[in-house]
Design an enzyme around this catalytic site. Structure first.
Site, PDB file in Angstrom:
ATOM      1  N   ASP A   1       0.860  -1.183   0.000  1.00  0.00           N
ATOM      2  CA  ASP A   1       0.000   0.000   0.000  1.00  0.00           C
ATOM      3  C   ASP A   1       0.892   1.228   0.000  1.00  0.00           C
ATOM      4  OD1 ASP A   1      -2.375  -1.450   0.084  1.00  0.00           O
ATOM      5  OD2 ASP A   1      -2.458  -1.441   2.265  1.00  0.00           O
TER       6      ASP A   1
ATOM      7  N   ASP B   1      -6.996  -1.739  -4.301  1.00  0.00           N
ATOM      8  CA  ASP B   1      -8.041  -1.434  -3.324  1.00  0.00           C
ATOM      9  C   ASP B   1      -9.123  -0.555  -3.953  1.00  0.00           C
ATOM     10  OD1 ASP B   1      -6.544  -2.832  -1.443  1.00  0.00           O
ATOM     11  OD2 ASP B   1      -5.606  -1.018  -0.639  1.00  0.00           O
TER      12      ASP B   1
END
Length: 156
Positions: free
Chosen positions: A117, A136
């Site tokens: 991330d 995501d």
């Protein structure tokens, strides 16, 4: 079903390309963070061993494989669902986005042992402590799209 494939392909490709760029080219793994357009957009390296917001992130190898299996099962179910109860174009694109994003995060777990991330966005005095990635975004947009345009609601 071409729409499912192409939406998934592009979601997966963009996700993996952006992760490769920030982790390996920009060396975000070593640098930790890069201010891009502060405070709106920053790159903050975060290795997520769990699910959203780091939930269930005990770091065990068994948890990693369980999360991989769950992502693959959900992807397979979504594909099966849209073949049996075929939605309109927007529903097929949504299914592809969800599947492509899920597979992007599966590849991260296989390569790195965790999901990479790096996107961090804050605005208007609200500081967001969490990071996310293109996969995501694709998963969220795909799930939302399926809620609106999936199944028997053959619109658009």
């Amino acid at each position: 079903m071409k729409l499912v494939f192409w939406a998934g392909f592009w979601a997966f490709l963009v996700d993996q390309a952006t992760k490769y760029f920030v982790v390996h080219v920009l060396a975000l793994r070593e640098v930790g963070q890069i201010e891009v357009l502060p405070p709106l957009l920053n790159f903050h390296m975060a290795w997520n061993k769990g699910i959203n917001f780091g939930l269930f992130a005990d770091g065990s190898d068994i948890a990693r494989w369980i999360l991989i299996a769950i992502a693959l099962l959900i992807s397979g179910f979504v594909y099966y669902w849209v073949t049996k109860d075929r939605p309109g174009k927007l529903g097929l694109i949504a299914a592809g986005l969800l599947i492509g994003g899920a597979l992007g995060n599966v590849v991260d777990r296989l390569l790195y042992g965790a999901v990479a991330d790096f996107l961090n966005m804050s605005c208007c005095g609200v500081v967001n402590p969490y990071a996310f990635n293109v996969a995501d975004i694709s998963i969220f947009a795909g799930a939302l799209g399926l809620a609106f345009w999936g199944g028997s609601q053959k619109q658009a």
